[in-house]
Design a protein around this motif. Structure first.
Motif: not given
Lengths: 84, 501
Positions: A10, A12-14, A18, A49, A51-55, B64-65, B187, B189, B194
């Motif tokens: 989406v 989201c830039w998260a 990282l 990283q 995959a660890t923050i991806c919502p 957005p994040a 969850w 981060f 996570r």
């Protein structure tokens, strides 16, 4: 050895800030991972990283094409509800 | 019987105070605030019930994040017609956002506040957020800046926040108990991992509380938002309210959970319901004993523009802004004039109100008749007057009149029953929705109400009233309440009143 972002992203830039190897870049219609740069964070972090923050469940795949975050794993939404 | 208006927020930071500290009135509780805080909030539409009729705000979607997941949020969501937090149609880079703010502030001079509220977490996007703030502080010094955060990375950014002269921060705190938190946050981060469940919730709670304390220590104004989730944190929020108040938060905003299944959230898909109007009001009243409560929040979009309750975002899409020629220094002069005129109007209203309160205290020697409270709905386009046609209203403001006076309770959204002209074909079902939303109200005040909805409204026990068009809301409500008293309509339902009391 590289991860892949697919169309359910989406934007989201998260993940982008990282990434320790600057492999992730903004692109249309969704962010992409440069497979030549991606190290899956080996040597930098225990967990990849992005995959660890991806919502978004299923938006990032491992090198075998499997979802790093399978359906239901992040939201806890029961699979039958997801399908509905 | 003369009654005071007891729930106007401190629009121009009036002096003096209410002797009853826990009377639940925003006005009185604003009076408890130190002078410098009242001066900061008097023209902030989101903080002041009075100001929101006159001053406008906007959000820019540069962040957005997100670094946490909430069960009431779905990150995939984007809809032009939805008005709720997290929803956004256009994301902006900081430079674009600055351009948009200048264009809006020049076009809508009533705009006083620029907020960054997502759609993710602004402090999980520190570069984008602070780049926007620093440019605006320089180019538009007459605009107040504020930020809304989940609090996870708040402590590490407090110093930076104070540098950018941001004197308003909102933290969403839904719990102070990790077991409750585990039911709200799947969850977080944190430190490159996570972290799921109770452990993650515990870290989030700790960071939120630490951030709150640090902001207060810096003299930065803190509002706390809480989402009321029946069966999850509804019983717990009174405790949250007590704690955040004791730590120095100046305002608590308890908002109802939005959980329609079509939004695709965890709560939506698992059948978690939101609170009823009555449940929300009861909790807000319960928390009000300890806290200055906010009741006029519209849970707006992450890219909302204009007065609360309206959205003018469509006028300011990036392609339209590109064509606008903005001379901001010139606009700033015009804005200052508009703000001065609004302040003057608010000041004269305040003086009129004070005069009335004095009259009441003189009459207070006489025996006061206790009458039952009545809920009334009001259709308004803003300005604090009754100026909206019943059929055009997309929301109603709900007030309670009682022997104590008039207080603002909440707003309720609806579908405009009549879109005007020839588009009333769907009127029947929309009217049903409105009548359902107005449940509990005995009167609906509007500038005009047609013949068609009159009967169904009366049948539902809601008296339509179009006799007070263009009058001040509170004064009209007092008149109608007095008419009801004279007509003997306030003596009934005595049992019910005792039950409520």
């Amino acid at each position: 050895m590289a991860l892949e972002i697919i169309e359910s992203c989406v934007n989201c830039w998260a993940c982008e800030p990282l990434c320790p190897s600057k492999a992730i870049y903004e692109a249309k219609p969704h962010f992409l991972i440069d497979p030549n740069k991606c190290t899956e964070c080996a040597g930098d972090f225990e967990d990849p990283q992005c995959a660890t923050i991806c919502p978004i469940e299923g938006a990032i795949l491992n090198e075998d094409g499997d979802a790093m975050n399978p359906p239901g794993s992040l939201t806890g939404i029961p699979l039958q509800k997801l399908a509905a | 019987m003369q009654l005071p208006v007891i729930n106007n927020a401190a629009s121009e930071a009036p002096k003096g105070g209410c002797s009853a500290g826990s009377c639940g009135s925003t006005d009185d509780q604003m009076n408890h605030l130190p002078e410098h805080i009242r001066q900061k909030v008097f023209n902030h539409p989101c903080y002041s019930e009075e100001a929101h009729h006159y001053f406008a705000r906007m959000h820019v979607a540069v962040a957005p994040a997100c670094n946490i997941q909430c069960n009431y949020c779905n990150r995939k969501y984007d809809c032009a017609n939805e008005s709720r937090p997290g929803v956004v149609s256009e994301l902006h880079h900081p430079d674009q956002a600055v351009k948009k703010v200048l264009a809006v502030a020049a076009t809508i001079p009533q705009m006083t506040v620029l907020g960054i509220a997502g759609p993710g977490d602004p402090l999980a996007n520190p570069e984008r957020t602070f780049s926007t703030f620093s440019q605006l502080a320089e180019q538009a010094p007459d605009i107040k800046l504020c930020v809304s955060t989940n609090g996870l990375s708040l402590p590490e950014h407090v110093e930076e926040l104070s540098k950018h002269n941001i004197d308003h921060v909102t933290i969403t705190i839904n719990c102070v108990d990790p077991d409750v938190g585990a039911q709200i946050y799947p969850w977080i981060f944190w430190k490159n991992k996570r972290i799921k469940g109770r452990e993650g919730a515990a870290i989030l709670i700790e960071q939120q509380q630490k951030g709150l304390e640090m902001l207060v220590a810096k003299g930065i104004l803190v509002k706390v938002n809480s989402v009321m989730i029946p069966g999850v944190n509804d019983k717990h929020l009174e405790e949250v309210s007590k704690i955040v108040k004791s730590k120095g938060a100046f305002l608590h905003n308890v908002m109802p959970l939005i959980s329609e299944a079509e939004h695709g959230t965890y709560y939506g898909l698992t059948g978690q319901r939101g609170p009823t109007h009555d449940e929300l009001q009861a909790l807000q009243d319960a928390c009000a004993g300890d806290m200055n409560m906010m009741r006029h929040c519209r849970q707006c979009r992450a890219d909302a523009v204009g007065l609360l309750g309206e959205d003018r975002g469509a006028e300011f899409t990036m392609d339209k802004i590109e064509q606008m020629d903005i001379n901001y220094p010139e606009a700033m002069k015009m804005r200052a004039e508009v703000h001065a005129a609004i302040n003057e109007e608010l000041e004269s209203k305040r003086l009129a109100k004070e005069a009335k309160v004095q009259l009441v205290s003189i009459q207070g020697i006489q025996k006061k008749e206790v009458t039952r409270p009545v809920l009334m709905a009001v259709a308004t386009k803003g300005g604090g007057v009754i100026n909206e046609h019943f059929g055009h209203a997309s929301e109603f403001l709900i007030y309670e009149a009682s022997s104590e006076g008039v207080r603002f309770i909440s707003h309720r959204k609806t579908i405009p029953y009549c879109e005007g002209g020839d588009t009333c074909g769907d009127g029947e079902s929309a009217l049903d929705v409105t009548i359902r939303e107005l449940a509990g109200c005995e009167v609906v005040l509007c500038s005009k109400v047609g013949y068609e909805p009159w009967g169904p409204l009366e049948a539902a026990g809601i008296q339509p009233n179009g006799e007070h068009a263009m009058e001040t809301i509170e004064e009209a409500i007092l008149k109608v309440y007095e008419e009801m008293r004279v007509a003997g309509k306030l003596e009934t339902k005595a049992d019910e009143q005792q039950k409520v009391a």
